[in-house]
Design a protein around this motif. Structure first.
Motif, short mmCIF file in Angstrom:
data_model
loop_
_atom_site.label_atom_id
_atom_site.label_comp_id
_atom_site.label_asym_id
_atom_site.label_seq_id
_atom_site.Cartn_x
_atom_site.Cartn_y
_atom_site.Cartn_z
N TYR C 126 43.04 37.88 48.56
CA TYR C 126 42.53 39.08 47.89
C TYR C 126 43.25 40.35 48.30
O TYR C 126 42.84 41.44 47.93
CB TYR C 126 41.03 39.24 48.19
CG TYR C 126 40.23 38.02 47.85
CD1 TYR C 126 39.88 37.77 46.52
CD2 TYR C 126 39.84 37.11 48.83
CE1 TYR C 126 39.15 36.64 46.19
CE2 TYR C 126 39.12 35.98 48.51
CZ TYR C 126 38.78 35.75 47.19
OH TYR C 126 38.07 34.64 46.84
N ARG C 129 43.99 43.03 45.72
CA ARG C 129 42.95 43.51 44.81
C ARG C 129 42.41 44.86 45.27
O ARG C 129 42.58 45.25 46.41
CB ARG C 129 41.79 42.52 44.78
CG ARG C 129 42.20 41.19 44.23
CD ARG C 129 41.10 40.59 43.43
NE ARG C 129 41.45 39.21 43.11
CZ ARG C 129 40.55 38.28 42.85
NH1 ARG C 129 39.26 38.59 42.89
NH2 ARG C 129 40.92 37.07 42.53
N GLN C 133 37.00 45.01 42.68
CA GLN C 133 37.14 43.66 42.12
C GLN C 133 36.59 42.59 43.07
O GLN C 133 36.77 41.42 42.81
CB GLN C 133 38.63 43.38 41.84
CG GLN C 133 39.22 44.31 40.81
CD GLN C 133 40.73 44.29 40.82
OE1 GLN C 133 41.36 44.54 41.84
NE2 GLN C 133 41.33 44.00 39.67
#
Lengths: 290, 276, 333
Positions: C126, C129, C133
């Motif tokens: 991640y 991101r 999100q």
């Protein structure tokens, strides 16, 4: 929520704005008060002398002054009435489902974005002109005598022009407020058996009261000082029929070069605005979250 | 979520709303159309609506006769200049009031707003004389200074309401992470506040562009922005409808477009955050 | 290392003393939980330690150094906020890297530390991101990641789990405990939830109205509460309090008995009453019994005990587990 360090930094950062606005509030105003006590005409430089309150007595006994006060209030109240009533109606209409809502909104907002001199000139020449204006043509079409708006009803004409400019403002704000009204509340009221009219009186209007207060407050600030519209349409005339306080002071200062008299008028305008502001600030104090 | 209404009712609403909207918009539309007519067509009776010989000569004539571009640039410089200067002064102040409020913060904000209530005529005379003595009459610099001062309270208020929406914890997190005050503002606050700063910028450009008291009184031929330039058409010898329309169209078009883009922020900015 | 000492620390807002005066020792590597009802001053105390608020009086000593006047950045502490306080305009990677960037570390070192932290916290996928999100639990991990990369003297947690749903809260509770075992760094954790306090803490500090009511390990607080407040706050369901004649029998102003220390019987016992509501949890049943002449008592019995609304039952307190308090609410021992 802050430490000593951030607090002292904060004070430093507020300082420029506060000092500038303080200077802006005090210096010119102090000068205006000073000038208002002088006999001072720009056409006679070097002849300044202390005149006591004679400028004020002159201004306050001038019949044009009372006309100007009346006109100022007429413009403020007339425009407020048209825009608030019209704004509520338009907002209710625009809140309905329709085709092309976005475009309708854009069209309605437009007059607010037009500079005052353009708005006034367009209305003066292309609509209200008794010979070439569209209104004159419409009148003739209906078999009527063309009406010379700016000569025969100058104040009303100015009110109409200014109201056209501010109607979008009221509409937009009231519409925004209207859209924040909870749909479920309206449905609950419907379940409780409230008709459209009682829903408007007991639900919608109270919900809008805050927005209406804001509209009145902000418009009043600007409407007290309407200037450009008068300057380019009637120049305050005929006579002083469409002269408001702002225009009267302007004429005294920059057309007759009477600095002392104009300053006295300016101070009177400030006092009047303060009286109005006093009441408005009490309203706004409750309305705005600071 | 809104209930579906019958198509018939929707149709009626549509017709009524469009009719009213077009009536309200009509003066602007008419100005736009007239700007493409000849002077004779502009005052023709009965008026011509769409079927005339479209011409753009009014536009070129406005430029060649009165140096339109100079006034347009004056408007650009004055409105952008005063807005940017205002932002520069206002951002630190609004930051301080939003994130390090004291008991007096609310009073200070109210006081700033109250300076907007002072009628400009109250200070017209000394401003005029000071400007004359300092050589600021009819200069862009002078207009930038005045417009910065009159719009500063609005800029501060708008930024304040936007900054208030940024959670204080995020700035505290930056402080814990070792950011100095300057870095906190540059790396954390400003990027988060960009949308708010942008709409403040937009609204104030609109307000400054259309300001018509100080620009009319403190400028003449040299520094006159479009407000003052258009006003010169009010004299009888300037009675050329088509040219007036061309000049007007150019004066209002940029702001109309900016304004349409920022409808939502318009409401919020003009009501000092009271209506969102 | 991460020892923290508060000497006579107080905080006054205007005329209101949020924290009158607190002395507290936190030893290196300890997991300390500040617990108390809302408004008890636990968050303020944490913010004083963090340096986000000035103390009105007293000293804060971190790692043997007087940190009272130091700005937050120079105290060597990291904080995880209730709202996570992630920088919304930065990617997860930049969020975690921010404190290192502020400390002026070079790019390669930052990248390595961010990757390491991301691996520990399962955030590797991640990193690019934006916070919006991510799910609540992932955001929580990013906030923790941002706190651990700079290897602070101590971690401060301000009600970090209160925005998560119940299941996730249990998970994250476990993760934070595991993290503490791995890092062995001092942690100060603020919560209003006594379950979190009991399950995670080495040492619990119970706060009420800006004062420390008691400091001790979870079991100490459970077994030997110093006063009525702690007795009532720690433990779920709450301890039963009885005053009047029944208390006088035990030479006390008030006696307290935990629901799990009441023995239930259908035919004999000290107090008799009628079952009001029976809450069946499966493993246990919580009985709300209207005891004659005493009031409502809560009893926790085995889920196998068959009883329903309206039944007459007998309750007997375990004399070893009976708590006695004087008229000031202090424990009598």
């Amino acid at each position: 929520m802050a430490t000593l360090h951030t607090r002292s930094a904060a004070r430093l950062m507020i300082a420029p704005s506060v000092l500038l606005l303080l200077a802006w509030m005090i210096v010119p105003l102090a000068l205006t008060i000073y000038f208002s006590l002088l006999r001072y005409n720009l056409l006679m430089p070097g002849m300044e002398e202390f005149a006591g309150l004679s400028n004020y007595t002159y201004f306050l006994t001038d019949p044009a002054f009372f006309q100007a006060i009346f006109n100022t209030l007429a413009i403020v109240l007339g425009v407020l009435f048209i825009t608030v009533a019209g704004g509520i109606g338009l907002a209710l209409l625009l809140d309905q489902q329709m085709f092309g809502q976005g475009i309708v909104r854009i069209l309605v907002i437009a007059p607010f974005l037009i500079m005052p001199t353009v708005a006034a000139l367009v209305w003066k020449n292309m609509f209200m002109n008794p010979v070439n204006g569209l209104f004159a043509w419409l009148a003739k079409l209906l078999g009527l005598q063309p009406f010379d708006f700016l000569a025969n009803a100058p104040l009303l004409s100015i009110i109409l022009i200014v109201a056209w400019q501010w109607l979008p403002f009221a509409t937009l704000i009231l519409l925004t407020a209207l859209q924040s009204l909870d749909e479920e509340q309206k449905e609950a009221a419907q379940m409780d058996g409230a008709g459209a009219w009682s829903r408007f009186i007991y639900l919608v209007l109270p919900h809008l009261s805050r927005a209406i207060t804001v509209v009145i407050l902000i418009q009043t600030i600007f409407l007290l000082s309407v200037f450009a519209e008068i300057l380019v349409t009637t120049n305050g005339g005929p006579g002083t029929q469409s002269t408001n306080l702002t225009f009267l002071v302007y004429a005294q200062a920059l057309l007759q070069f009477d600095v002392g008299g104009a300053s006295a008028g300016g101070i009177i305008a400030v006092i009047l605005a303060n009286i109005v502001a006093f009441f408005l600030m009490r309203m706004i104090g409750k309305t705005l979250e600071a | 979520m809104a209930r579906n209404v019958s198509t018939g009712r929707k149709l009626i609403t549509t017709v009524v709303a469009w009719t009213i909207a077009i009536l309200i918009f009509f003066p602007i539309l008419w100005t736009f159309l007239t700007s493409f007519k000849t002077e004779a067509q502009a005052i023709a009776s009965p008026p011509v609506f769409l079927f005339f010989d479209w011409t753009t000569e009014n536009y070129s004539e406005v430029q060649s006769r009165s140096d339109y571009l100079k006034h347009f640039m004056n408007s650009v410089v004055v409105s952008f200049g005063s807005t940017l200067l205002g932002l520069l002064i206002a951002i630190p102040s609004a930051w301080a009031m939003a994130f390090a409020p004291t008991k007096r913060t609310k009073d200070v904000l109210m006081w700033m707003l109250s300076t907007k209530m002072m009628p400009p005529v109250g200070v017209l005379v000394p401003m005029y004389l000071m400007f004359r003595n300092w050589g600021l009459l009819d200069t862009r610099t002078g207009l930038v200074i005045v417009l910065t001062l009159i719009n500063l309270p609005i800029i501060i208020w708008m930024l304040y309401t936007y900054f208030k929406e940024i959670p204080g914890e995020i700035l505290e997190a930056a402080r814990m992470d070792g950011a100095s005050l300057a870095k906190e503002i540059i790396y954390v606050l400003t990027p988060m506040a960009i949308p708010g700063i942008a709409s403040t910028l937009l609204l104030n450009i609109i307000l400054a562009w259309n300001e018509a008291f100080w620009t009319l009184n403190l400028s003449a031929a040299k520094a006159a922005p479009l407000t003052a330039f258009i006003a010169s058409y009010s004299s009888p010898e300037g009675l050329f409808y088509a040219k007036l329309s061309a000049a007007s169209t150019m004066a209002i078009a940029p702001i109309l477009i900016l304004g349409w883009f920022s409808q939502k922020q318009l409401v919020r900015g003009l009501t000092f955050g009271a209506v969102k | 290392m991460g020892s923290i000492t508060l000497k006579n620390v107080s905080k006054v807002f205007g005329a209101h003393a949020v924290i009158p005066s607190i002395d507290l020792d936190i030893t290196d590597g300890e997991f300390v939980v500040f617990v108390g009802p809302s408004g008890c001053g636990k968050s303020t105390l944490l913010r004083l330690i963090a340096g986000l608020e000035d103390v009105s009086d007293g000293e804060i000593i971190i790692d043997g150094r007087n940190a009272t006047e130091l700005p937050p950045a120079r105290r060597g502490l990291s904080m995880v906020f209730q709202s996570y306080a992630l920088y919304p305009h930065m990617s997860v990677r930049s969020n975690i890297a921010f404190p290192l960037k502020m400390a002026g570390e070079d790019k390669a070192a930052i990248d390595k530390k961010v990757e390491d932290a991301a691996r520990v916290l399962n955030l590797t996928d991640y990193l690019d991101r934006k916070p919006r999100q991510l799910s609540g639990g992932q955001r929580q991990r990013v906030a923790i990641g941002r706190a651990i990369v700079r290897q602070p003297e101590a971690f401060l947690f301000d009600e970090p789990l209160s925005n998560l749903d119940a299941a996730l809260r249990v998970n994250m509770r476990l993760e934070i405990s595991q993290l503490h075992q791995q890092l062995k760094t001092t942690m100060i954790y603020v919560t209003h939830d006594q379950v979190e306090a009991m399950t995670m803490a080495d040492k619990i500090v119970v706060l009420n109205r800006g004062r420390i009511e008691q400091v001790g390990s979870p079991l100490e607080l459970y077994r030997r509460p110093d006063n009525l407040f702690v007795a009532g706050f720690i433990g779920s369901p709450k301890m039963n309090f009885i005053s009047g004649a029944q208390a006088a029998n035990h030479q006390a102003h008030t006696i307290g008995i935990r629901p799990e220390h009441l023995v239930l019987s259908k035919d004999h016992g000290t107090w008799q009453g009628t079952v009001g509501v029976a809450e069946h949890l499966g493993s246990d049943t919580f009985l709300h019994v209207n005891a004659d002449g005493i009031g409502t008592l809560t009893a926790r019995v085995s889920g196998d005990f068959a009883v329903t609304h309206g039944d007459r039952v007998f309750l007997t307190p375990d004399p070893q587990r009976l708590h006695r308090f004087d008229e000031k609410g202090m424990a009598i021992r």
